[in-house]
Design an enzyme around this catalytic site. Structure first.
Site, PDB file in Angstrom:
ATOM      1  N   ASN A   9       0.875  -1.169   0.000  1.00  0.00           N
ATOM      2  CA  ASN A   9       0.000   0.000   0.000  1.00  0.00           C
ATOM      3  C   ASN A   9       0.915   1.222   0.000  1.00  0.00           C
ATOM      4  O   ASN A   9       1.477   1.568   1.034  1.00  0.00           O
ATOM      5  CB  ASN A   9      -0.887  -0.027   1.256  1.00  0.00           C
ATOM      6  CG  ASN A   9      -1.715   1.243   1.395  1.00  0.00           C
ATOM      7  OD1 ASN A   9      -1.779   2.052   0.465  1.00  0.00           O
ATOM      8  ND2 ASN A   9      -2.329   1.431   2.561  1.00  0.00           N
ATOM      9  N   TRP A  10       1.060   1.820  -1.168  1.00  0.00           N
ATOM     10  CA  TRP A  10       1.999   2.946  -1.289  1.00  0.00           C
ATOM     11  C   TRP A  10       1.404   4.245  -0.742  1.00  0.00           C
ATOM     12  O   TRP A  10       2.097   5.267  -0.703  1.00  0.00           O
ATOM     13  CB  TRP A  10       2.431   3.120  -2.745  1.00  0.00           C
ATOM     14  CG  TRP A  10       3.383   2.060  -3.233  1.00  0.00           C
ATOM     15  CD1 TRP A  10       3.945   1.045  -2.486  1.00  0.00           C
ATOM     16  CD2 TRP A  10       3.916   1.906  -4.550  1.00  0.00           C
ATOM     17  NE1 TRP A  10       4.773   0.288  -3.259  1.00  0.00           N
ATOM     18  CE2 TRP A  10       4.780   0.780  -4.543  1.00  0.00           C
ATOM     19  CE3 TRP A  10       3.742   2.604  -5.751  1.00  0.00           C
ATOM     20  CZ2 TRP A  10       5.472   0.350  -5.683  1.00  0.00           C
ATOM     21  CZ3 TRP A  10       4.423   2.164  -6.891  1.00  0.00           C
ATOM     22  CH2 TRP A  10       5.284   1.056  -6.846  1.00  0.00           C
ATOM     23  N   LYS A  11       0.138   4.244  -0.399  1.00  0.00           N
ATOM     24  CA  LYS A  11      -0.525   5.453   0.118  1.00  0.00           C
ATOM     25  C   LYS A  11      -0.241   6.628  -0.839  1.00  0.00           C
ATOM     26  O   LYS A  11      -0.226   6.421  -2.048  1.00  0.00           O
ATOM     27  CB  LYS A  11      -0.059   5.734   1.545  1.00  0.00           C
ATOM     28  CG  LYS A  11      -0.208   4.493   2.439  1.00  0.00           C
ATOM     29  CD  LYS A  11      -0.052   4.754   3.886  1.00  0.00           C
ATOM     30  CE  LYS A  11      -0.217   3.434   4.648  1.00  0.00           C
ATOM     31  NZ  LYS A  11      -0.245   3.625   6.088  1.00  0.00           N
ATOM     32  N   HIS A  96      -9.686   1.665   4.410  1.00  0.00           N
ATOM     33  CA  HIS A  96      -8.429   1.803   5.156  1.00  0.00           C
ATOM     34  C   HIS A  96      -8.649   2.827   6.283  1.00  0.00           C
ATOM     35  O   HIS A  96      -9.395   3.784   6.119  1.00  0.00           O
ATOM     36  CB  HIS A  96      -7.315   2.268   4.210  1.00  0.00           C
ATOM     37  CG  HIS A  96      -5.975   2.251   4.875  1.00  0.00           C
ATOM     38  ND1 HIS A  96      -5.565   3.231   5.746  1.00  0.00           N
ATOM     39  CD2 HIS A  96      -4.966   1.339   4.828  1.00  0.00           C
ATOM     40  CE1 HIS A  96      -4.354   2.927   6.202  1.00  0.00           C
ATOM     41  NE2 HIS A  96      -3.978   1.778   5.659  1.00  0.00           N
ATOM     42  N   GLU A  98      -7.030   5.236   7.308  1.00  0.00           N
ATOM     43  CA  GLU A  98      -6.780   6.645   6.966  1.00  0.00           C
ATOM     44  C   GLU A  98      -7.961   7.241   6.206  1.00  0.00           C
ATOM     45  O   GLU A  98      -8.265   8.428   6.335  1.00  0.00           O
ATOM     46  CB  GLU A  98      -5.469   6.755   6.170  1.00  0.00           C
ATOM     47  CG  GLU A  98      -4.267   6.520   7.092  1.00  0.00           C
ATOM     48  CD  GLU A  98      -3.094   5.805   6.454  1.00  0.00           C
ATOM     49  OE1 GLU A  98      -3.012   5.748   5.218  1.00  0.00           O
ATOM     50  OE2 GLU A  98      -2.250   5.282   7.218  1.00  0.00           O
ATOM     51  N   GLU A 166      -6.079  -4.527  10.280  1.00  0.00           N
ATOM     52  CA  GLU A 166      -5.038  -3.532  10.536  1.00  0.00           C
ATOM     53  C   GLU A 166      -5.396  -2.728  11.784  1.00  0.00           C
ATOM     54  O   GLU A 166      -6.169  -1.761  11.699  1.00  0.00           O
ATOM     55  CB  GLU A 166      -4.922  -2.569   9.352  1.00  0.00           C
ATOM     56  CG  GLU A 166      -4.516  -3.222   8.052  1.00  0.00           C
ATOM     57  CD  GLU A 166      -3.845  -2.233   7.113  1.00  0.00           C
ATOM     58  OE1 GLU A 166      -2.693  -2.453   6.767  1.00  0.00           O
ATOM     59  OE2 GLU A 166      -4.476  -1.229   6.761  1.00  0.00           O
ATOM     60  N   GLY A 172       2.102   2.222  10.963  1.00  0.00           N
ATOM     61  CA  GLY A 172       3.171   3.221  10.921  1.00  0.00           C
ATOM     62  C   GLY A 172       3.825   3.531  12.252  1.00  0.00           C
ATOM     63  O   GLY A 172       4.543   4.522  12.374  1.00  0.00           O
ATOM     64  N   SER A 208       2.764  -2.098  10.500  1.00  0.00           N
ATOM     65  CA  SER A 208       4.190  -2.200  10.855  1.00  0.00           C
ATOM     66  C   SER A 208       4.820  -3.546  10.506  1.00  0.00           C
ATOM     67  O   SER A 208       5.713  -4.004  11.207  1.00  0.00           O
ATOM     68  CB  SER A 208       4.399  -1.861  12.335  1.00  0.00           C
ATOM     69  OG  SER A 208       4.083  -0.510  12.578  1.00  0.00           O
ATOM     70  N   GLY A 229       2.621  -1.077   4.403  1.00  0.00           N
ATOM     71  CA  GLY A 229       2.697   0.344   4.057  1.00  0.00           C
ATOM     72  C   GLY A 229       4.146   0.778   3.906  1.00  0.00           C
ATOM     73  O   GLY A 229       4.770   0.551   2.872  1.00  0.00           O
ATOM     74  N   GLY A 230       4.690   1.366   4.957  1.00  0.00           N
ATOM     75  CA  GLY A 230       6.039   1.957   4.913  1.00  0.00           C
ATOM     76  C   GLY A 230       7.093   1.059   4.296  1.00  0.00           C
ATOM     77  O   GLY A 230       7.861   1.508   3.422  1.00  0.00           O
TER      78      GLY A 230
HETATM   79  P1  PGA Z   1       2.448   0.330   7.748  1.00  0.00           P
HETATM   80  O1  PGA Z   1       1.047   0.625   7.053  1.00  0.00           O
HETATM   81  O2  PGA Z   1       2.964  -0.957   7.187  1.00  0.00           O
HETATM   82  O3  PGA Z   1       3.310   1.510   7.395  1.00  0.00           O
HETATM   83  O4  PGA Z   1       2.210   0.234   9.218  1.00  0.00           O
HETATM   84  C1  PGA Z   1       0.152  -0.419   6.755  1.00  0.00           C
HETATM   85  C2  PGA Z   1      -1.081   0.146   6.113  1.00  0.00           C
HETATM   86  O5  PGA Z   1      -1.487   1.262   6.463  1.00  0.00           O
HETATM   87  O6  PGA Z   1      -1.685  -0.499   5.254  1.00  0.00           O
END
Ligand code: PGA
Length: 248
Positions: A9-11, A96, A98, A166, A172, A208, A229-230
């Protein structure tokens, strides 16, 4: 039994088209036979990445979809499931944390997005998870039951549905639940869905996940993959996560 999925997930990353293309190029080199490797870039980069990916085993995704119309219409700023499908997109992330936080997406809207995605032939990846306060108050299972209730008694195709668990406090932050806690939650999710007649739905963990902890998640039979994500923006880290799941 589920196959394993590892989805990037590159956001709202990276900053430029050129950087997105070089990430996609590196992604192509990742061995994706055993594990289904997915990538959900920004809408802006999807078309370029589809062109870039001569290896079409990479599963291409979007991070959101229009709830209101399948194809076209007066919905300024939205992107429809039909338009995504036309670009070669395979799956869509829905709900998600966010998007729930910054766009206040309601249960009705999330259900509409799942249905729009599925009707266009896309897989809907519904993201669920408790926040820190709910976790500390041991309300995780209740919160997930509330979030999953939108799938009760509706026209949804289990074959085109994945769940990503999640925990909001794990996204994050470098924090993660224990494998045993994730297993308990995944079991609960599968039971809840089965109660709605949705069986054999794969459940991924996200929050994470990195190259150092992927192995422990990968070795659990109850964790069907990871939403990353990250660490997905660093190709070496992401490749190590994929190989942890491939070798599990
Ligand atoms: P993260 O994000 O791996 O940076 O914790 C995961 C996500 O939001 O899908």
């Amino acid at each position: 039994m589920c196959r394993k999925y590892v989805i990037a997930n590159w956001k709202m990353n990276p900053a430029t088209q050129a950087q997105a293309m070089s990430l996609a190029k590196a992604l192509q080199a990742i061995e994706a036979d055993v594990v289904k490797v997915g990538c959900a870039p920004s809408f802006l980069h999807i078309a370029g990445i589809f062109e870039q990916l001569t290896n079409k085993t990479i599963w291409l995704g979007a991070q959101d979809v229009c709830a209101n119309a399948q194809s076209t219409g007066a919905y300024t700023g939205d992107v429809s499931a039909g338009q995504l499908q036309d670009l070669g997109v395979d799956f869509v992330l829905i709900g998600h944390s966010e998007r729930r936080t910054y766009h206040h997406e309601s249960q009705d809207v999330l259900l509409a997005k799942i249905q729009q995605a599925q009707q266009a032939g896309l897989v809907a990846v519904l993201c669920v998870g408790e926040n820190q306060e709910q976790y500390h108050n041991e309300r995780t299972l209740d919160v997930l039951a509330e979030q999953l209730a939108l799938l009760d008694g509706v026209d949804v195709d289990a074959k085109r549905l994945l769940i990503a668990y999640e925990p909001v406090w794990a996204i994050g932050t470098g924090l993660t639940p224990t494998v045993a806690q994730i297993e308990q939650v995944h079991h609960h999710i599968k039971l809840t869905l089965a109660g709605y007649g949705l069986v054999d739905v794969c459940v991924l963990y996200g929050g994470s996940v990195n190259e150092n902890n992927a192995q422990q998640f990968a070795s659990s039979a109850k964790i069907d993959g990871a939403l990353v994500g990250g660490a997905s923006l660093k190709i070496d880290s992401f490749a190590a996560i994929v190989s942890a799941f491939a070798n599990a």
